[in-house]
Design a protein around this motif. Sequence first.
Motif, PDB file in Angstrom:
ATOM      1  N   ILE A   1       0.839  -1.201   0.000  1.00 25.00           N
ATOM      2  CA  ILE A   1       0.000   0.000   0.000  1.00 25.00           C
ATOM      3  C   ILE A   1       0.872   1.248   0.000  1.00 25.00           C
ATOM      4  CG2 ILE A   1      -1.550   1.366   1.472  1.00 25.00           C
ATOM      5  CD1 ILE A   1      -2.870  -1.328   2.272  1.00 25.00           C
ATOM      6  N   VAL A   2       1.876   1.259   0.879  1.00 27.32           N
ATOM      7  CA  VAL A   2       2.797   2.404   0.950  1.00 27.32           C
ATOM      8  C   VAL A   2       3.517   2.587  -0.385  1.00 27.32           C
ATOM      9  CG1 VAL A   2       4.933   3.217   2.003  1.00 27.32           C
ATOM     10  CG2 VAL A   2       3.099   2.288   3.447  1.00 27.32           C
ATOM     11  N   HIS A   3       3.976   1.495  -0.972  1.00 27.45           N
ATOM     12  CA  HIS A   3       4.677   1.574  -2.262  1.00 27.45           C
ATOM     13  C   HIS A   3       3.755   2.145  -3.348  1.00 27.45           C
ATOM     14  CE1 HIS A   3       7.237   0.486  -5.649  1.00 27.45           C
ATOM     15  NE2 HIS A   3       6.179  -0.072  -6.202  1.00 27.45           N
ATOM     16  N   GLU A   4       2.507   1.706  -3.351  1.00 22.95           N
ATOM     17  CA  GLU A   4       1.563   2.172  -4.371  1.00 22.95           C
ATOM     18  C   GLU A   4       1.308   3.671  -4.209  1.00 22.95           C
ATOM     19  OE1 GLU A   4      -0.067   1.359  -7.813  1.00 22.95           O
ATOM     20  OE2 GLU A   4       0.683  -0.299  -6.550  1.00 22.95           O
ATOM     21  N   LEU A   5       1.174   4.127  -2.975  1.00 19.75           N
ATOM     22  CA  LEU A   5       0.973   5.558  -2.736  1.00 19.75           C
ATOM     23  C   LEU A   5       2.186   6.363  -3.188  1.00 19.75           C
ATOM     24  CD1 LEU A   5      -0.649   5.383   0.828  1.00 19.75           C
ATOM     25  CD2 LEU A   5      -1.816   6.039  -1.286  1.00 19.75           C
ATOM     26  N   HIS A   6       3.359   5.878  -2.840  1.00 21.93           N
ATOM     27  CA  HIS A   6       4.582   6.594  -3.220  1.00 21.93           C
ATOM     28  C   HIS A   6       4.758   6.613  -4.733  1.00 21.93           C
ATOM     29  CE1 HIS A   6       6.674   6.132   0.965  1.00 21.93           C
ATOM     30  NE2 HIS A   6       5.650   6.964   0.970  1.00 21.93           N
ATOM     31  N   SER A   7       4.385   5.538  -5.381  1.00 23.27           N
ATOM     32  CA  SER A   7       4.566   5.479  -6.839  1.00 23.27           C
ATOM     33  C   SER A   7       3.682   6.494  -7.554  1.00 23.27           C
ATOM     34  CB  SER A   7       4.269   4.067  -7.353  1.00 23.27           C
ATOM     35  OG  SER A   7       2.889   3.757  -7.252  1.00 23.27           O
ATOM     36  N   HIS A   8       2.586   6.888  -6.918  1.00 18.97           N
ATOM     37  CA  HIS A   8       1.698   7.894  -7.508  1.00 18.97           C
ATOM     38  C   HIS A   8       1.879   9.257  -6.831  1.00 18.97           C
ATOM     39  CE1 HIS A   8      -0.387   4.959  -9.985  1.00 18.97           C
ATOM     40  NE2 HIS A   8      -0.511   4.176  -8.926  1.00 18.97           N
ATOM     41  N   GLU A   9       2.921   9.384  -6.014  1.00 20.07           N
ATOM     42  CA  GLU A   9       3.252  10.631  -5.317  1.00 20.07           C
ATOM     43  C   GLU A   9       2.080  11.154  -4.504  1.00 20.07           C
ATOM     44  OE1 GLU A   9       4.726  13.215  -8.387  1.00 20.07           O
ATOM     45  OE2 GLU A   9       6.724  12.303  -8.310  1.00 20.07           O
ATOM     46  N   ILE A  10       1.422  10.243  -3.784  1.00 20.68           N
ATOM     47  CA  ILE A  10       0.289  10.592  -2.924  1.00 20.68           C
ATOM     48  C   ILE A  10       0.763  10.563  -1.478  1.00 20.68           C
ATOM     49  CG2 ILE A  10      -1.987   9.869  -2.094  1.00 20.68           C
ATOM     50  CD1 ILE A  10      -2.473   8.715  -4.901  1.00 20.68           C
ATOM     51  N   PRO A  11       0.674  11.673  -0.751  1.00 25.13           N
ATOM     52  CA  PRO A  11       1.122  11.705   0.648  1.00 25.13           C
ATOM     53  C   PRO A  11       0.286  10.769   1.535  1.00 25.13           C
ATOM     54  CG  PRO A  11       0.802  13.928  -0.200  1.00 25.13           C
ATOM     55  CD  PRO A  11       0.198  12.999  -1.204  1.00 25.13           C
ATOM     56  N   LEU A  12       0.937  10.247   2.555  1.00 21.60           N
ATOM     57  CA  LEU A  12       0.293   9.383   3.538  1.00 21.60           C
ATOM     58  C   LEU A  12       0.297  10.084   4.899  1.00 21.60           C
ATOM     59  CD1 LEU A  12      -0.790   6.667   4.688  1.00 21.60           C
ATOM     60  CD2 LEU A  12       1.606   5.929   4.861  1.00 21.60           C
ATOM     61  N   VAL A  13      -0.876  10.201   5.494  1.00 18.44           N
ATOM     62  CA  VAL A  13      -1.017  10.704   6.858  1.00 18.44           C
ATOM     63  C   VAL A  13      -1.558   9.558   7.704  1.00 18.44           C
ATOM     64  CG1 VAL A  13      -2.210  12.336   8.379  1.00 18.44           C
ATOM     65  CG2 VAL A  13      -1.400  13.077   6.126  1.00 18.44           C
ATOM     66  N   TYR A  14      -1.009   9.392   8.885  1.00 22.69           N
ATOM     67  CA  TYR A  14      -1.470   8.324   9.774  1.00 22.69           C
ATOM     68  C   TYR A  14      -1.753   8.900  11.152  1.00 22.69           C
ATOM     69  CZ  TYR A  14      -1.332   4.222  12.835  1.00 22.69           C
ATOM     70  OH  TYR A  14      -1.621   3.269  13.793  1.00 22.69           O
ATOM     71  N   THR A  15      -2.958   8.654  11.667  1.00 21.93           N
ATOM     72  CA  THR A  15      -3.294   9.022  13.034  1.00 21.93           C
ATOM     73  C   THR A  15      -3.099   7.803  13.922  1.00 21.93           C
ATOM     74  OG1 THR A  15      -4.860  10.750  12.380  1.00 21.93           O
ATOM     75  CG2 THR A  15      -5.090   9.841  14.594  1.00 21.93           C
ATOM     76  N   VAL A  16      -2.197   7.929  14.872  1.00 16.23           N
ATOM     77  CA  VAL A  16      -1.855   6.803  15.750  1.00 16.23           C
ATOM     78  C   VAL A  16      -2.885   6.754  16.874  1.00 16.23           C
ATOM     79  CG1 VAL A  16      -0.035   5.695  17.087  1.00 16.23           C
ATOM     80  CG2 VAL A  16       0.576   7.242  15.203  1.00 16.23           C
ATOM     81  N   HIS A  17      -3.961   6.014  16.627  1.00 16.76           N
ATOM     82  CA  HIS A  17      -4.991   5.830  17.646  1.00 16.76           C
ATOM     83  C   HIS A  17      -4.556   4.777  18.666  1.00 16.76           C
ATOM     84  CE1 HIS A  17      -8.234   8.176  15.716  1.00 16.76           C
ATOM     85  NE2 HIS A  17      -7.672   7.795  14.582  1.00 16.76           N
ATOM     86  N   ASP A  18      -4.042   3.671  18.165  1.00 19.00           N
ATOM     87  CA  ASP A  18      -3.712   2.527  19.019  1.00 19.00           C
ATOM     88  C   ASP A  18      -2.239   2.182  18.915  1.00 19.00           C
ATOM     89  OD1 ASP A  18      -6.434   1.989  19.849  1.00 19.00           O
ATOM     90  OD2 ASP A  18      -6.786   1.185  17.836  1.00 19.00           O
ATOM     91  N   LEU A  19      -1.530   2.305  20.034  1.00 19.05           N
ATOM     92  CA  LEU A  19      -0.177   1.767  20.099  1.00 19.05           C
ATOM     93  C   LEU A  19      -0.226   0.280  20.437  1.00 19.05           C
ATOM     94  CD1 LEU A  19       1.507   4.722  21.971  1.00 19.05           C
ATOM     95  CD2 LEU A  19       2.097   3.920  19.679  1.00 19.05           C
ATOM     96  N   ARG A  20      -1.279  -0.126  21.090  1.00 21.56           N
ATOM     97  CA  ARG A  20      -1.543  -1.538  21.384  1.00 21.56           C
ATOM     98  C   ARG A  20      -2.973  -1.814  20.945  1.00 21.56           C
ATOM     99  NH1 ARG A  20      -0.555  -5.790  25.179  1.00 21.56           N
ATOM    100  NH2 ARG A  20      -1.484  -7.554  24.069  1.00 21.56           N
ATOM    101  N   ASN A  21      -3.146  -2.761  20.035  1.00 20.56           N
ATOM    102  CA  ASN A  21      -4.468  -3.035  19.479  1.00 20.56           C
ATOM    103  C   ASN A  21      -5.333  -3.770  20.508  1.00 20.56           C
ATOM    104  OD1 ASN A  21      -6.695  -4.200  17.985  1.00 20.56           O
ATOM    105  ND2 ASN A  21      -5.559  -3.695  16.127  1.00 20.56           N
ATOM    106  N   PRO A  22      -6.509  -3.225  20.863  1.00 17.03           N
ATOM    107  CA  PRO A  22      -7.352  -3.874  21.872  1.00 17.03           C
ATOM    108  C   PRO A  22      -7.944  -5.207  21.419  1.00 17.03           C
ATOM    109  CG  PRO A  22      -8.511  -2.027  20.892  1.00 17.03           C
ATOM    110  CD  PRO A  22      -7.100  -1.957  20.384  1.00 17.03           C
ATOM    111  N   HIS A  23      -7.859  -5.490  20.117  1.00 16.75           N
ATOM    112  CA  HIS A  23      -8.420  -6.731  19.585  1.00 16.75           C
ATOM    113  C   HIS A  23      -7.376  -7.837  19.451  1.00 16.75           C
ATOM    114  CE1 HIS A  23     -12.147  -4.602  18.686  1.00 16.75           C
ATOM    115  NE2 HIS A  23     -11.412  -3.647  18.143  1.00 16.75           N
ATOM    116  N   HIS A  24      -6.117  -7.537  19.735  1.00 16.46           N
ATOM    117  CA  HIS A  24      -5.033  -8.504  19.572  1.00 16.46           C
ATOM    118  C   HIS A  24      -4.453  -8.909  20.925  1.00 16.46           C
ATOM    119  CE1 HIS A  24      -3.960  -7.018  15.214  1.00 16.46           C
ATOM    120  NE2 HIS A  24      -5.127  -7.621  15.291  1.00 16.46           N
TER     121      HIS A  24
END
Length: 350
Positions: free
Chosen positions: A82-105
Amino acid sequence: MIRVASVPASHVYVRHLAPHMGTDGVVRLDDPIPADGRKVPGGWWPPVMLDPGWIREHHHLFDLFHVHFGFDAIAPQVMEDIVHELHSHEIPLVYTVHDLRNPHHPDPEPHREILDVLIPAADSLITLTPGAAASVANDWGRECTVLPHPHVIELDKFGLARPPGTQFTVGVHVKSLRPNMDPFPVLNTLCSTIATLPGARLVVNIHDEIFDPDNHWYAPQASKKLLEYEDLPGVEVVVHPYFTDDELWRYLMSLSVSVLPYRFGTHSGWLEACYDLGTSVIAPSCGFYSQQQDCKIYGFDEHHFDPESLDRCVRELYSAEPVRLSVGMRARQRRFLASAHREIYEKALA
């Protein structure tokens, strides 16, 4: 106009990043509907946008990609694609870090492996609390913009009146017993505490799917044990399907206090909804809940439980006035969040 592919766009957190009235010059794409039409609280599932093939086919529809939730079952290699595909099309990626530890894992490693891809690759990072930002800086050497969690209930619902003269009611919503929940030590302590407080009661809410042998969340031993609490004085156990939003708001307003029975986690939308509705929260010491709102904290994580601190929190709230956030405060905060996200998007695109 900035076109954003937010993952997932229909989640209440994402919806409340846009101005309530007017426009901020940001358009968020609607969530594509999965082939099976499956939906969970928070949006369609799994998010169709989290697919390198979808990005390859639809990259011309958006200027920026913003990840929030929905990658629980994605392999690290897929996220790298996914990251590679975004970079290949020069589309910026923003990520909001909601979970440092996933409550479902139950195992932290799968989520950590995804963070090891997302956090270094993102053009800009956001998180909700200074503690989470410090953790990201310490573990990955990246700086996060810290922005508060927006309101959860709709602004036009802030006029909902709490039940008059309600007795002191402590609630524990065990939902479907997701992996980060360990309600039994919490419930044992609360049963002892309310027995000493005149007029106090404890309500335990459970999703009915844990009683269904054909359901993923079937938990026969835990469900039997939970039902046994109803034999204790002052305790009510309620089994029901998932609440609708309106049912959930009425339930929360029927409580004086909501206790979060989490062994691990990071942030909480449930906590925010409680403060929108005037219900106090007692949260565990794990994660950064106390940095979201001014809630009571008891000692609870994967390594220890402090029953005395939980008992103390309940007693402190027994005669306290509830705190309810105002619609004006939340509306101003929402306008601020919309402006702050617009600025982050502009910088990422530049």
